[in-house]
Design an enzyme around this catalytic site. Structure first.
Site, PDB file in Angstrom:
ATOM      1  N   LYS A  44      38.058  37.060  37.860  1.00  0.00           N
ATOM      2  CA  LYS A  44      38.384  35.989  38.808  1.00  0.00           C
ATOM      3  C   LYS A  44      38.771  34.662  38.154  1.00  0.00           C
ATOM      4  O   LYS A  44      38.661  33.594  38.761  1.00  0.00           O
ATOM      5  CB  LYS A  44      37.247  35.753  39.833  1.00  0.00           C
ATOM      6  CG  LYS A  44      36.738  36.986  40.536  1.00  0.00           C
ATOM      7  CD  LYS A  44      37.801  37.958  40.959  1.00  0.00           C
ATOM      8  CE  LYS A  44      38.648  37.500  42.122  1.00  0.00           C
ATOM      9  NZ  LYS A  44      39.746  38.495  42.374  1.00  0.00           N
ATOM     10  N   ASN A  48      45.443  37.868  37.036  1.00  0.00           N
ATOM     11  CA  ASN A  48      46.712  38.328  37.603  1.00  0.00           C
ATOM     12  C   ASN A  48      47.802  37.260  37.492  1.00  0.00           C
ATOM     13  O   ASN A  48      48.973  37.589  37.310  1.00  0.00           O
ATOM     14  CB  ASN A  48      46.513  38.748  39.067  1.00  0.00           C
ATOM     15  CG  ASN A  48      45.805  40.081  39.158  1.00  0.00           C
ATOM     16  OD1 ASN A  48      46.420  41.123  39.295  1.00  0.00           O
ATOM     17  ND2 ASN A  48      44.479  40.065  39.028  1.00  0.00           N
ATOM     18  N   TRP A  49      47.403  36.031  37.596  1.00  0.00           N
ATOM     19  CA  TRP A  49      48.363  34.936  37.409  1.00  0.00           C
ATOM     20  C   TRP A  49      48.946  35.029  35.997  1.00  0.00           C
ATOM     21  O   TRP A  49      50.155  34.955  35.786  1.00  0.00           O
ATOM     22  CB  TRP A  49      47.643  33.594  37.625  1.00  0.00           C
ATOM     23  CG  TRP A  49      48.549  32.411  37.729  1.00  0.00           C
ATOM     24  CD1 TRP A  49      49.917  32.409  37.729  1.00  0.00           C
ATOM     25  CD2 TRP A  49      48.146  31.048  37.873  1.00  0.00           C
ATOM     26  NE1 TRP A  49      50.383  31.119  37.856  1.00  0.00           N
ATOM     27  CE2 TRP A  49      49.317  30.261  37.951  1.00  0.00           C
ATOM     28  CE3 TRP A  49      46.899  30.403  37.947  1.00  0.00           C
ATOM     29  CZ2 TRP A  49      49.281  28.871  38.088  1.00  0.00           C
ATOM     30  CZ3 TRP A  49      46.870  29.021  38.092  1.00  0.00           C
ATOM     31  CH2 TRP A  49      48.048  28.270  38.164  1.00  0.00           C
ATOM     32  N   HIS A  99      38.752  42.597  30.677  1.00  0.00           N
ATOM     33  CA  HIS A  99      37.643  41.674  30.969  1.00  0.00           C
ATOM     34  C   HIS A  99      36.514  41.885  29.968  1.00  0.00           C
ATOM     35  O   HIS A  99      35.413  41.360  30.154  1.00  0.00           O
ATOM     36  CB  HIS A  99      37.073  41.928  32.366  1.00  0.00           C
ATOM     37  CG  HIS A  99      37.981  41.581  33.504  1.00  0.00           C
ATOM     38  ND1 HIS A  99      38.704  40.416  33.564  1.00  0.00           N
ATOM     39  CD2 HIS A  99      38.248  42.243  34.663  1.00  0.00           C
ATOM     40  CE1 HIS A  99      39.383  40.392  34.710  1.00  0.00           C
ATOM     41  NE2 HIS A  99      39.129  41.481  35.382  1.00  0.00           N
ATOM     42  N   ARG A 121      38.092  29.778  33.587  1.00  0.00           N
ATOM     43  CA  ARG A 121      38.126  29.050  34.862  1.00  0.00           C
ATOM     44  C   ARG A 121      36.762  28.424  35.136  1.00  0.00           C
ATOM     45  O   ARG A 121      35.731  28.975  34.690  1.00  0.00           O
ATOM     46  CB  ARG A 121      38.476  30.027  35.995  1.00  0.00           C
ATOM     47  CG  ARG A 121      38.736  29.353  37.328  1.00  0.00           C
ATOM     48  CD  ARG A 121      39.064  30.374  38.417  1.00  0.00           C
ATOM     49  NE  ARG A 121      39.555  29.710  39.605  1.00  0.00           N
ATOM     50  CZ  ARG A 121      39.818  30.324  40.754  1.00  0.00           C
ATOM     51  NH1 ARG A 121      39.642  31.644  40.856  1.00  0.00           N
ATOM     52  NH2 ARG A 121      40.245  29.649  41.808  1.00  0.00           N
ATOM     53  N   SER A 129      35.327  32.761  44.211  1.00  0.00           N
ATOM     54  CA  SER A 129      36.399  33.756  44.270  1.00  0.00           C
ATOM     55  C   SER A 129      35.812  35.176  44.295  1.00  0.00           C
ATOM     56  O   SER A 129      36.229  36.033  45.089  1.00  0.00           O
ATOM     57  CB  SER A 129      37.321  33.557  43.054  1.00  0.00           C
ATOM     58  OG  SER A 129      38.415  34.419  43.106  1.00  0.00           O
ATOM     59  N   TYR A 184      42.388  27.788  33.761  1.00  0.00           N
ATOM     60  CA  TYR A 184      43.064  27.958  35.058  1.00  0.00           C
ATOM     61  C   TYR A 184      43.460  26.579  35.589  1.00  0.00           C
ATOM     62  O   TYR A 184      44.541  26.394  36.153  1.00  0.00           O
ATOM     63  CB  TYR A 184      42.077  28.643  36.009  1.00  0.00           C
ATOM     64  CG  TYR A 184      42.536  28.864  37.417  1.00  0.00           C
ATOM     65  CD1 TYR A 184      43.106  30.073  37.815  1.00  0.00           C
ATOM     66  CD2 TYR A 184      42.368  27.877  38.394  1.00  0.00           C
ATOM     67  CE1 TYR A 184      43.501  30.277  39.127  1.00  0.00           C
ATOM     68  CE2 TYR A 184      42.765  28.069  39.698  1.00  0.00           C
ATOM     69  CZ  TYR A 184      43.333  29.273  40.060  1.00  0.00           C
ATOM     70  OH  TYR A 184      43.727  29.471  41.377  1.00  0.00           O
TER      71      TYR A 184
HETATM   72  P1  A3P Z   1      40.863  32.522  44.603  1.00  0.00           P
HETATM   73  O1  A3P Z   1      39.996  33.646  45.071  1.00  0.00           O
HETATM   74  O2  A3P Z   1      40.055  31.290  44.302  1.00  0.00           O
HETATM   75  O3  A3P Z   1      42.012  32.244  45.488  1.00  0.00           O
HETATM   76  P2  A3P Z   1      41.839  37.308  38.925  1.00  0.00           P
HETATM   77  O4  A3P Z   1      43.288  37.605  38.870  1.00  0.00           O
HETATM   78  O5  A3P Z   1      41.211  37.038  37.598  1.00  0.00           O
HETATM   79  O6  A3P Z   1      41.102  38.343  39.727  1.00  0.00           O
HETATM   80  O7  A3P Z   1      41.671  35.929  39.692  1.00  0.00           O
HETATM   81  C1  A3P Z   1      41.977  35.842  41.061  1.00  0.00           C
HETATM   82  C2  A3P Z   1      42.052  34.377  41.427  1.00  0.00           C
HETATM   83  O8  A3P Z   1      43.261  33.812  40.875  1.00  0.00           O
HETATM   84  C3  A3P Z   1      42.123  34.183  42.944  1.00  0.00           C
HETATM   85  O9  A3P Z   1      41.472  32.936  43.200  1.00  0.00           O
HETATM   86  C4  A3P Z   1      43.629  34.112  43.144  1.00  0.00           C
HETATM   87  O10 A3P Z   1      44.009  33.528  44.356  1.00  0.00           O
HETATM   88  C5  A3P Z   1      44.026  33.259  41.947  1.00  0.00           C
HETATM   89  N1  A3P Z   1      45.456  33.356  41.642  1.00  0.00           N
HETATM   90  C6  A3P Z   1      46.209  34.449  41.477  1.00  0.00           C
HETATM   91  N2  A3P Z   1      47.499  34.120  41.268  1.00  0.00           N
HETATM   92  C7  A3P Z   1      47.560  32.766  41.292  1.00  0.00           C
HETATM   93  C8  A3P Z   1      48.621  31.810  41.164  1.00  0.00           C
HETATM   94  N3  A3P Z   1      49.878  32.170  40.963  1.00  0.00           N
HETATM   95  N4  A3P Z   1      48.294  30.497  41.248  1.00  0.00           N
HETATM   96  C9  A3P Z   1      47.041  30.097  41.451  1.00  0.00           C
HETATM   97  N5  A3P Z   1      45.994  30.958  41.592  1.00  0.00           N
HETATM   98  C10 A3P Z   1      46.256  32.268  41.526  1.00  0.00           C
END
Ligand code: A3P
Length: 287
Positions: A44, A48-49, A99, A121, A129, A184
């Site tokens: 979290k 994925n970003w 992870h 983060r 999250s 993040y």
């Molecule tokens: P939130 O649940 O706070 O919205 P991971 O990919 O490590 O599982 O993390 C998921 C978190 O990254 C989620 O946070 C998701 O919305 C956020 N996230 C994914 N893509 C993003 C982007 N392009 N910009 C900002 N936050 C992003």
């Protein structure tokens, strides 16, 4: 935070996603290639970003791959049950997510020239999250007790163990030319500048237009609309799409809407105690 788990070398893993065998494979048998790029995070934290950004950089800003291959297949997680099948379709340079804590990461990395991008983060936002994610990811047993979530997180009962250990473990790589870390919150504050720094680290020379394209296609709104990036294609046995979306809010500081003052103060106290020997502060602490 409740999920069927087992312990591997002192860290909690999920029986539905991992096994002793997959963890041993990741740690001891997997062969790292010199041109690999590893996208490492505690869950979290923006995994994925970063997958989206790294894939767009790899393809010089061209979004075709991001619009045709599901995000979890583009950069699969090294330690999960499905990895070896997913690995076969990866093209070089491979971008692989993980992870895993530092001590359980692929040993063959140590003698390689591969690169690691580690995203950190604000842990309070991670808890929030994860709290929402646990309601949609079927691996978890739904639980609305936010206090229990904080307690479990602080006691290392979360998936992949204690956040503090994860950070301290990976920060041993700080200063190594193969290691790049970013928060993040920095990505949020300066998406464009962060992409430029990442390109430099990866040795990629993109034009201004290509960089703009990376930024555009990895924005929260683009990813949320892109069905290959928003997890909407994930089987409903794994993700309950009726209860929420994977790309939830994508903001920093949502913890302020969830933590009470007492919970926040207690968290900060534990944070200071656990991090005092690290001798480093992170951008996310200033939020
Ligand atoms: P939130 O649940 O706070 O919205 P991971 O990919 O490590 O599982 O993390 C998921 C978190 O990254 C989620 O946070 C998701 O919305 C956020 N996230 C994914 N893509 C993003 C982007 N392009 N910009 C900002 N936050 C992003």
């Amino acid at each position: 935070m409740s999920f069927e788990h087992f312990m591997y070398k002192g860290v909690r893993f999920a029986t539905k996603a991992h096994s002793d065998e997959t963890l041993n494979f990741a740690e001891n048998e997997f062969e790292v290639f010199d041109d690999d790029v590893y996208n490492v995070t505690y869950p979290k934290s923006g995994t994925n970003w970063m997958i989206e950004i790294l894939n767009l950089i790899k393809h010089d800003g061209d979004a075709t791959i991001c619009q045709t291959v599901p995000i979890y297949d583009r950069s699969p997680w090294l330690e999960v049950l499905t990895f070896r099948d997913q690995m076969r379709s990866l093209t070089h340079p491979r971008i692989i997510s993980s992870h895993l804590p530092y001590q359980l990461f692929a040993k063959s990395f140590l003698s390689s020239k591969a690169k690691i991008v580690y995203t950190i983060r604000n842990p309070k936002d991670i808890i929030v999250s994860l709290f929402h994610f646990s309601k949609i990811l079927c691996l978890f047993t739904a639980n609305n007790d936010f206090q229990k979530f904080i307690d479990d997180f602080l006691e290392g009962k979360a998936l992949y163990g204690l956040w503090f250990d994860h950070i301290k473990g990976w920060m041993q790589m700080k200063g190594d030319s193969r290691f790049f870390f970013i928060t993040y919150e920095e990505l949020q504050k300066d998406h464009h500048g962060s992409v430029i720094r990442l390109c430099k680290f990866l040795g990629k020379d993109l034009t201004d237009a290509q960089i703009d394209s990376v930024v555009k296609h990895s924005s929260f709104s683009s990813m949320k609309e892109n069905k290959m990036s928003n997890w909407s294609q994930m089987s409903s046995d794994i993700l309950d799409h009726t209860k929420g979306s994977f790309l939830r809010k994508g903001v920093s500081g949502d913890w302020k809407n969830h933590f009470t003052v007492a919970q926040s103060e207690y968290f900060d106290k534990v944070y200071r105690e656990k991090m005092k020997d690290l001798n480093m502060s992170f951008y996310c602490e200033e939020e």
